[in-house]
Design an enzyme around this catalytic site. Structure first.
Site, PDB file in Angstrom:
ATOM      1  N   LYS A  75       0.865  -1.181   0.000  1.00  0.00           N
ATOM      2  CA  LYS A  75       0.000   0.000   0.000  1.00  0.00           C
ATOM      3  C   LYS A  75       0.902   1.230   0.000  1.00  0.00           C
ATOM      4  O   LYS A  75       1.923   1.256   0.696  1.00  0.00           O
ATOM      5  CB  LYS A  75      -0.890  -0.024   1.246  1.00  0.00           C
ATOM      6  CG  LYS A  75      -1.912   1.105   1.301  1.00  0.00           C
ATOM      7  CD  LYS A  75      -2.864   0.962   2.507  1.00  0.00           C
ATOM      8  CE  LYS A  75      -3.904   2.065   2.550  1.00  0.00           C
ATOM      9  NZ  LYS A  75      -4.828   1.957   3.698  1.00  0.00           N
ATOM     10  N   SER A 150      -9.891   2.212   2.809  1.00  0.00           N
ATOM     11  CA  SER A 150      -8.971   2.908   1.956  1.00  0.00           C
ATOM     12  C   SER A 150      -7.981   2.008   1.197  1.00  0.00           C
ATOM     13  O   SER A 150      -7.390   2.458   0.213  1.00  0.00           O
ATOM     14  CB  SER A 150      -8.173   3.901   2.796  1.00  0.00           C
ATOM     15  OG  SER A 150      -7.327   3.240   3.705  1.00  0.00           O
ATOM     16  N   SER A 174     -10.275  -0.119   6.959  1.00  0.00           N
ATOM     17  CA  SER A 174      -9.624   0.033   5.649  1.00  0.00           C
ATOM     18  C   SER A 174      -8.933  -1.206   5.102  1.00  0.00           C
ATOM     19  O   SER A 174      -8.515  -1.224   3.952  1.00  0.00           O
ATOM     20  CB  SER A 174      -8.615   1.173   5.700  1.00  0.00           C
ATOM     21  OG  SER A 174      -9.282   2.409   5.664  1.00  0.00           O
TER      22      SER A 174
END
Lengths: 483, 95
Positions: A75, A150, A174
């Site tokens: 990420k 997210s 997330s």
């Protein structure tokens, strides 16, 4: 190769069926082929192939790790030295981190290959990946829909087989919500289990990094590398790391499952409710006992969370001042203009909303009414979980009240987007570990089952997830067109 | 609870956050909706409850007072927007 698990890939590498360079190239080719999904912010092609070459020479020696030569992706919230770390924001579009996050160092120590940096909501603030400066990510199950957020780039890339596994971070859901919307497996560990050093801060008392993969078995392998005490993170917990793969095959006979009645209210979509019910029935067949429990203060989790997370975000994001790194406006008139314009130009609307909210909640005259009040409510919510988890081993329920929604459907109403976090954010307030497991489909879109455990019970959660994945094949489903 | 445009401007100034004049009403409306959501907490009595700042009940760790970091000024300043002679440059603060 792209349908194999980490364990299978590791075997193939050692049997010389393919080299890490070949495997890495195969993934890089797929990433290019499916670039319209917009999963990657940065594809680190050159770096990945170099790492793969090194891994191939390591594999020939005796002391290679299970992840040696396995291509994974990160990420874009984890700092990577020499490779852009944007956190999904224009603010960091020019930011080349001068150091590696501890999590990155750990994967490097295993000689894992990093394919690239994955798309995400700006500064991890969002539940749909639509707040990214680099544009929305598509969900491979239906490319008109969001992947969740997210960690939307991570979830979409895993579902579309553009990486075998990835990291995510979870401040209010997330990891779990995008895992649920994309039909993959995600683990949000106990707060303090995975180092936050070099993981760009959003809300420091809630943020926690964790693994995302297709199966619990693969998630356990990533978790083994990610977990552990780190002196560079002052909130890291100094506690031995268990062998996360060792107990995967343990029996679930006598497992006590609690179903919080607040998770199954009338608001829950019928198709999702029946998918969850079927999953619970599978667990009964595996020997589990089920009872109803209650988390009476759960309805207060959303307001408490959005006060606390916004307050911590406004403090954390004050570091972006246009002076030391990140975006700086042109020809500032004075210092105030430098701060105001640099921040105004480079933050997106959702980040601005939360900075404003947090600044208000922390300002003189409102601090007690909002911030202290939210912290007291947080205490009540945490006590609810302690009570429930003293009666049962784990809690189960849905991850999200809906399946993947259309891109653009909820962008006009931030509150509606916040309400979709109802089943995930209370867990962050308490700091507990939880997983999302693929457990069926509603209207041809994936549904995730949430399993919540007590502090530091990640090994048990992975065992519970793995046993379910031995008797179901939801986690093996592939979106059409990505086989 | 509703916030006025002036209040939004004041908060934006406290946060040193530039927002477009044309967006102020929208922010005022969104923040007011958020505050409405937050006032739901007021319905629960928390008089006897201790605020919980953090999920882990642990003390701040101390470490021996020894140098662990080497000086990396040039390395860190290589990503700065503007530097000179090892210093970060900002607009003039004093006349």
């Amino acid at each position: 190769m792209h349908n194999k698990t980490i364990t299978e890939l590791a075997k193939g590498l050692r049997a010389k069926e393919y080299s890490s360079v070949e495997l890495t190239q195969a993934y890089l080719d797929r990433i290019k082929k499916y670039q319209d999904l917009n999963c990657y912010i940065t594809v680190a092609e050159e770096n990945a192939l170099e790492q793969a070459k090194l891994a191939d020479s390591q594999l020939a020696s005796a002391d290679s790790a299970l992840l040696t030569g396995i291509p994974i992706a990160q990420k874009d919230i984890f700092c990577t030295q020499g490779i852009k770390t944007s956190c999904g924001s224009k603010m960091l579009d020019n930011f080349i981190a001068p150091y590696n996050a501890t999590v990155i160092e750990k994967f490097n120590a295993d000689n894992a290959v990093m394919l690239g940096k994955l798309n995400m909501d700006e500064f991890a603030m969002g539940s749909s990946n639509e707040t990214s400066f680099y544009g929305a990510v598509q969900n491979p199950w239906d490319t008109d829909t969001v992947p969740g957020g997210s960690s939307g780039g991570s979830a979409s890339a895993i579902a579309a087989r553009l990486t075998v596994a990835a990291t995510g971070t979870d401040t209010g859901g997330s990891i779990r919500q995008p895992a649920s919307l994309c039909g993959i497996t995600g683990l949000k560990p106990t707060y303090g289990r995975v180092s936050r050093f070099g993981m760009i801060a959003f809300a420091s008392s809630l943020d926690q990094g964790g693994p995302m993969a297709r199966s619990a078995e693969d998630a356990a392998i990533l978790m083994q590398t990610m977990a552990g005490f780190d002196t560079k993170d002052s909130t890291s917990v100094d506690r031995a790391v268990p062998d996360y793969s060792a107990g995967l095959n343990n029996s679930l006979e006598g497992l006590k499952i609690g179903l919080p009645k607040e998770f199954f209210s009338q608001d829950l979509n019928n198709d999702i409710a029946s998918a969850i019910e079927s999953a619970i029935n599978e667990y009964k067949k595996l020997g589990a006992e089920v009872k109803e429990v209650s988390l009476p203060n759960m309805k207060l989790a959303i307001p408490a969370y959005y006060v606390i997370a916004s307050a911590e975000c406004s403090a954390n994001l004050s570091r972006y001042d246009g002076v030391r790194f990140g975006h700086r406006c042109h020809s500032p008139a004075d210092l105030n203009d430098l701060y105001t314009r640099s921040r105004g130009e480079a933050f997106g609307a959702e980040v601005k909303r939360r900075i404003l909210m947090g600044t208000y909640a922390l300002s003189a005259g409102y601090y007690d009414a909002y911030y202290i009040k939210a912290q007291k409510v947080r205490c009540l919510i945490s006590e609810d979980f302690s009570r429930a988890l003293s009666e049962v081993d784990v809690l189960m329920g849905p991850v999200s009240p809906s399946t993947a929604f259309d891109i653009g459907e909820k962008t006009d109403d931030p509150i509606e987007m916040y309400l979709a976090d109802i089943y995930t954010i209370a867990i962050n307030l308490a700091g507990l570990p939880a997983m999302s497991l693929p457990s069926g489909f509603a209207d041809s879109k994936p549904v995730g089952l949430q399993v919540i455990g007590n502090y530091f019970s990640e090994d048990r959660l992975l065992n519970i997830a793995h046993q379910y994945q031995q008797v179901t094949d939801w986690h093996q489903q592939t979106p059409k067109g990505f086989e | 609870m509703s916030l006025t445009a002036d209040e939004v401007k004041k908060i934006a100034h406290l946060a040193r956050l530039g927002i477009d004049e044309t967006d102020i009403d929208a922010y005022a409306s969104d923040l007011s909706n958020m505050l409405d959501l937050m006032t739901q907490m007021g319905e629960t009595n928390t008089d006897e409850i201790q605020p919980m700042a953090h999920p882990m009940d642990q003390m701040q760790r101390l470490r021996p007072d020894v140098v662990t970091e080497k000086n990396q000024r040039e390395h860190f300043q290589s990503i700065a927007p503007q530097t000179e002679a090892g210093l970060y440059l900002v607009p003039k603060v004093l006349d």
